[in-house]
Scaffold this active site. Structure first.
Site, PDB file in Angstrom:
ATOM      1  CE  LYS A   1       5.187  -0.805   1.152  1.00 28.88           C
ATOM      2  NZ  LYS A   1       4.213  -1.726   1.703  1.00 28.88           N
TER       3      LYS A   1
ATOM      4  CE1 TYR B   1       1.522  -7.027  -5.579  1.00 31.77           C
ATOM      5  CE2 TYR B   1       2.126  -5.395  -3.930  1.00 31.77           C
ATOM      6  CZ  TYR B   1       1.166  -6.156  -4.564  1.00 31.77           C
ATOM      7  OH  TYR B   1      -0.154  -6.047  -4.190  1.00 31.77           O
TER       8      TYR B   1
ATOM      9  CG  ASP C   1       7.165   0.711  -6.858  1.00 35.04           C
ATOM     10  OD1 ASP C   1       7.150   1.347  -5.777  1.00 35.04           O
ATOM     11  OD2 ASP C   1       6.319  -0.138  -7.157  1.00 35.04           O
TER      12      ASP C   1
HETATM   13  N1  HOZ Z   1       4.166  -4.220  -0.728  1.00 41.48           N
HETATM   14  C1  HOZ Z   1       3.674  -4.719   0.488  1.00 41.48           C
HETATM   15  C2  HOZ Z   1       4.560  -5.784   1.048  1.00 41.48           C
HETATM   16  N2  HOZ Z   1       5.242  -6.536   0.128  1.00 41.48           N
HETATM   17  C3  HOZ Z   1       2.284  -5.129   0.395  1.00 41.48           C
HETATM   18  C4  HOZ Z   1       1.733  -5.582   1.691  1.00 41.48           C
HETATM   19  C5  HOZ Z   1       0.545  -6.395   1.457  1.00 41.48           C
HETATM   20  O1  HOZ Z   1       0.376  -6.943   0.367  1.00 41.48           O
HETATM   21  O2  HOZ Z   1      -0.235  -6.495   2.381  1.00 41.48           O
END
Ligand code: HOZ
Length: 428
Positions: free
Chosen positions: A263, A140, A235
């Site tokens: 983050k 992601y 990433d």
């Molecule tokens: N990358 C974050 C957690 N997988 C995103 C958090 C979210 O989508 O709120």
């Protein structure tokens, strides 16, 4: 109370939440609405306390309301919250990042991980004069159009890994390979010779639970990118300053051309960043022609919280050793609790990122997570929640341990894991 708040929220906010995974669609039920947080704890609107393994999805590595972060924020607040002009703390944060990550010679601050990856992609395309990218199924990289194909995290949880509203031509250049499958990447390069701008990868995949790279996978990507004239983009929005001070690139010894961050570098305030080789970054406006901008970028509150957080983590502090010890206790405890109840489980840990999968097979890519027992995860999740342990509400997310978690909090949580696994064991 949470049910009433969710009903009220749902009238006004899609699904009642401002990010999909918070809605509990992956586990069912109603999310507790959180009123406040302190250290390793979340407190809901009814005053119920939960050990927090969400960690704000990664940023809260010091725990909640760390005094140093609060002081830095207070001081920044007194100086003003937005200038629309350059300021010293942006340089200071850039210096810390560049100093910690040798691959990053220059860095641009943005407001989220999504922005960071979108901008890195634009730069990679401009620098190579190519349009295509390779991404891995279940990774992601935020919700930018080009990346919203076979995406992990909330997209996988909701079963919409590829979203309506993303035009087919926009993702026609997004090529997919299974994570940890170097041969698939080699085949894509062979099929699209001279067309691939970049390979985007989460060096430790954290949006399909936590899946580590197989031995040689990242080094193999590095070699392929060099051979084919493509850029390797790590990433590290999740792993940056989380798995180690040197981040995933330091742990694995593989050097990317570009890195995205977010983050932890914002200490819980909205931030993102992308950086890398000077010759690449100098192509970004106004140094170069690749346009990218932002009213709130380099925001004084975000840089203050980020700097305070990074100062607590920086060597020679023993922060990462302490995080390691606690996280290992959690990972081993989960493994032992499942074994005691004869529930098959796979547990992965990298630094203070921990994930467990209810499966007897190995977990190397997102299809393995899809094949795990997700309904059982939901039952275990609610068992834990009832007993005051709040995991991220999806097997596609990672648990985060903070410096505020201590042995006592971990052991208390493991008690709930033990009874939860015992219940699963009785049902099977
Ligand atoms: N990358 C974050 C957690 N997988 C995103 C958090 C979210 O989508 O709120």
């Amino acid at each position: 109370m949470s049910r009433a708040l969710l009903t009220r929220a749902t009238q006004l906010i899609p699904g009642g939440v401002n990010s999909p995974v918070r809605a509990f669609r992956g586990v069912g039920g109603t999310p507790p609405f959180i009123r406040e947080a302190e250290g390793a704890w979340l407190v809901d609107e009814e005053g119920k306390r939960y050990v927090d393994f969400i960690g704000g999805y990664g940023p809260m590595i010091l725990g909640h309301r760390h005094p140093r972060v609060e002081q830095a924020l207070q001081a920044a607040l007194e100086r003003g919250v937005l200038f629309g002009a350059p300021s010293r703390s942006e340089i200071e944060l850039a210096e810390v990042i560049v100093d910690a990550l040798p691959s990053v010679e220059m860095v641009r601050l943005v407001n989220s991980g999504t922005e960071a990856t979108m901008s890195a992609l634009r730069l990679a395309r401009a620098a190579t004069g190519r349009d295509r990218l390779i991404k891995f199924v279940g990774c992601y990289h935020g919700h930018g159009d080009a990346f919203l194909v076979a995406a992990g995290s909330g997209a996988a949880t909701l079963g919409v890994p590829s979203s309506p509203g993303v035009p087919a031509p926009v993702v026609a250049d997004t090529l997919l390979a299974p994570y940890n499958d170097l041969e698939a990447v080699e085949a894509l390069f062979a099929h699209h010779q001279g067309e691939i701008a970049a390979v985007f990868v989460e060096p430790f995949a954290g949006n399909m639970g936590l899946v580590p790279p197989a031995v040689g996978f990242l080094a193999g990507l590095r070699k392929l990118c060099d051979r084919e004239g493509a850029l390797l983009v790590f990433d590290e929005v999740m792993t940056g300053f989380r798995v180690a001070w040197s981040s995933a690139q330091g742990v694995t010894g593989v050097t990317p051309d570009l890195t995205t961050l977010g983050k932890v570098i914002g200490g819980g305030l909205p931030i993102g960043a992308y950086g890398g080789r000077r010759d690449l970054m100098e192509q970004i406006a106004p140094a170069g022609p690749v346009y990218q901008a932002g009213t709130l970028s380099g925001n004084p509150l975000a840089t203050a919280a980020g700097l305070a957080t990074l100062h607590e983590l920086a060597p020679p502090s023993d922060a990462y050793q302490r995080l390691d010890r606690c996280s290992q206790r959690l990972a081993e405890g989960i493994r032992a609790a499942a074994a005691e109840a004869r529930v098959p489980v796979v547990v992965h840990r990298q630094g203070s990122m921990v994930a467990f999968f209810l499966t007897s097979g190995s977990v190397r890519q997102s299809a393995d997570v899809d094949a795990s027992d997700r309904p059982a995860f939901g039952r275990l999740f609610h068992h834990l929640l009832e007993r005051g342990v709040h995991l991220p509400p999806s097997p596609y997310e990672t648990l985060f341990v903070s410096l505020a978690h201590d042995e006592k909090v971990i052991d208390q949580s493991l008690e709930a894991f033990r009874s939860g696994f015992a219940e699963l064991g009785r049902r099977s």
